[in-house]
Motif scaffolding. Structure first.
Motif, short mmCIF file in Angstrom:
data_model
loop_
_atom_site.label_atom_id
_atom_site.label_comp_id
_atom_site.label_asym_id
_atom_site.label_seq_id
_atom_site.Cartn_x
_atom_site.Cartn_y
_atom_site.Cartn_z
N GLU A 115 0.89 -1.15 -0.24
CA GLU A 115 0.33 0.16 0.07
C GLU A 115 1.18 1.28 0.41
O GLU A 115 0.87 1.88 0.90
CB GLU A 115 -0.68 0.16 1.63
N ALA A 156 0.92 4.01 -1.86
CA ALA A 156 0.10 5.39 -2.87
C ALA A 156 0.64 6.71 -2.59
O ALA A 156 0.88 7.13 -3.67
CB ALA A 156 -1.84 5.11 -2.81
N SER A 184 -10.86 3.57 -0.56
CA SER A 184 -10.03 4.35 -1.04
C SER A 184 -9.15 5.59 -0.68
O SER A 184 -9.43 5.98 -0.14
CB SER A 184 -10.13 3.90 -2.24
N ARG A 199 -3.61 4.78 -6.96
CA ARG A 199 -5.06 4.08 -5.51
C ARG A 199 -5.14 3.29 -4.91
O ARG A 199 -4.05 1.97 -5.52
CB ARG A 199 -6.11 4.26 -6.76
N GLN A 200 -5.08 2.90 -4.09
CA GLN A 200 -5.07 1.89 -3.13
C GLN A 200 -6.44 1.36 -2.00
O GLN A 200 -6.68 2.76 -1.95
CB GLN A 200 -3.59 1.87 -1.73
N GLY A 234 -3.76 -5.17 -0.13
CA GLY A 234 -2.04 -4.83 -0.35
C GLY A 234 -1.76 -4.14 -1.29
O GLY A 234 -0.14 -4.72 -1.50
N ARG A 235 -2.26 -4.37 -2.78
CA ARG A 235 -1.37 -3.49 -3.48
C ARG A 235 -1.78 -2.24 -4.31
O ARG A 235 -3.18 -1.50 -3.87
CB ARG A 235 -1.67 -4.57 -5.00
N THR A 236 -0.74 -1.38 -4.97
CA THR A 236 -1.25 0.23 -5.07
C THR A 236 -1.51 0.02 -6.52
O THR A 236 -0.69 -0.58 -6.76
CB THR A 236 -0.15 1.10 -4.52
#
Length: 178
Positions: free
Chosen positions: A98, A100, A121, A146-147, A153-155
């Motif tokens: 995360e 972003a 988000s 964006r996350q 758990g990713r962006t």
């Protein structure tokens, strides 16, 4: 001086050294595309999609996006991506973690003002300069990070084209949001 060191010294491409076509050695720059380098166009997005079909494993769609797992991770500026994403009129990569806010700081993105996704988000964006807005009559191109919970758990780092009509509709929905 050996032939290989001579070729390397004059900057000969690796394909000359290996005797293979340059196109076979050159991987698409998915990370660059996510950073709008070059700015989004339907032609570049189509070429990247076709390249992804050849080099990456197609995963199931997530939130209407086509996601391709890359055979090897790609890295830029300390960020790592393991998948390329095509959604609507955008092309991007899924960054590990995360991140972003870190991506926003690195790439000069500002916090998105939209309240539509507010609580669920975190998003940042930067519209490209006027000179890079090749589709201005139809809409605007931005780099976006964006996350949120849906990204697990990713962006998402993406180059996104939004038509003037879609922007008006989002602004209208924004007015209806609490």
């Amino acid at each position: 001086m050996s032939k290989i060191s001579f070729l390397a010294r004059i900057g000969a491409p690796i394909s000359v050294l290996l005797g293979t076509p340059a196109a076979a050695q050159e991987a698409p720059d998915f990370f660059g595309a996510a950073l709008c380098q070059p700015p989004y166009s339907t032609d570049s997005a189509t070429a990247l999609y076709e390249a992804a079909e050849k080099v990456a494993k197609a995963d199931t769609s997530m939130l209407g996006a086509a996601i391709y797992t890359l055979p090897t991770p790609i890295e830029r500026d300390g960020f790592v991506a393991r998948a390329v994403v095509f959604a609507g009129m955008s092309v991007g990569v899924l960054l590990d973690g995360e991140v972003a806010e870190a991506a926003a700081a690195r790439y000069g993105l500002a916090r998105e003002k939209s309240r539509l996704f507010g609580a669920s988000s975190l998003g940042f964006a930067r519209q490209l300069d006027d000179a890079a807005q090749d589709m201005r009559e139809m809409g605007l191109i931005s780099v976006v990070a964006r996350q949120g919970p849906a990204l697990a758990g990713r962006t998402l780092l993406t180059c996104e084209f939004v038509s003037h009509e879609d922007r008006k509709a989002l602004d209208s929905q924004e007015g209806d949001a609490p």
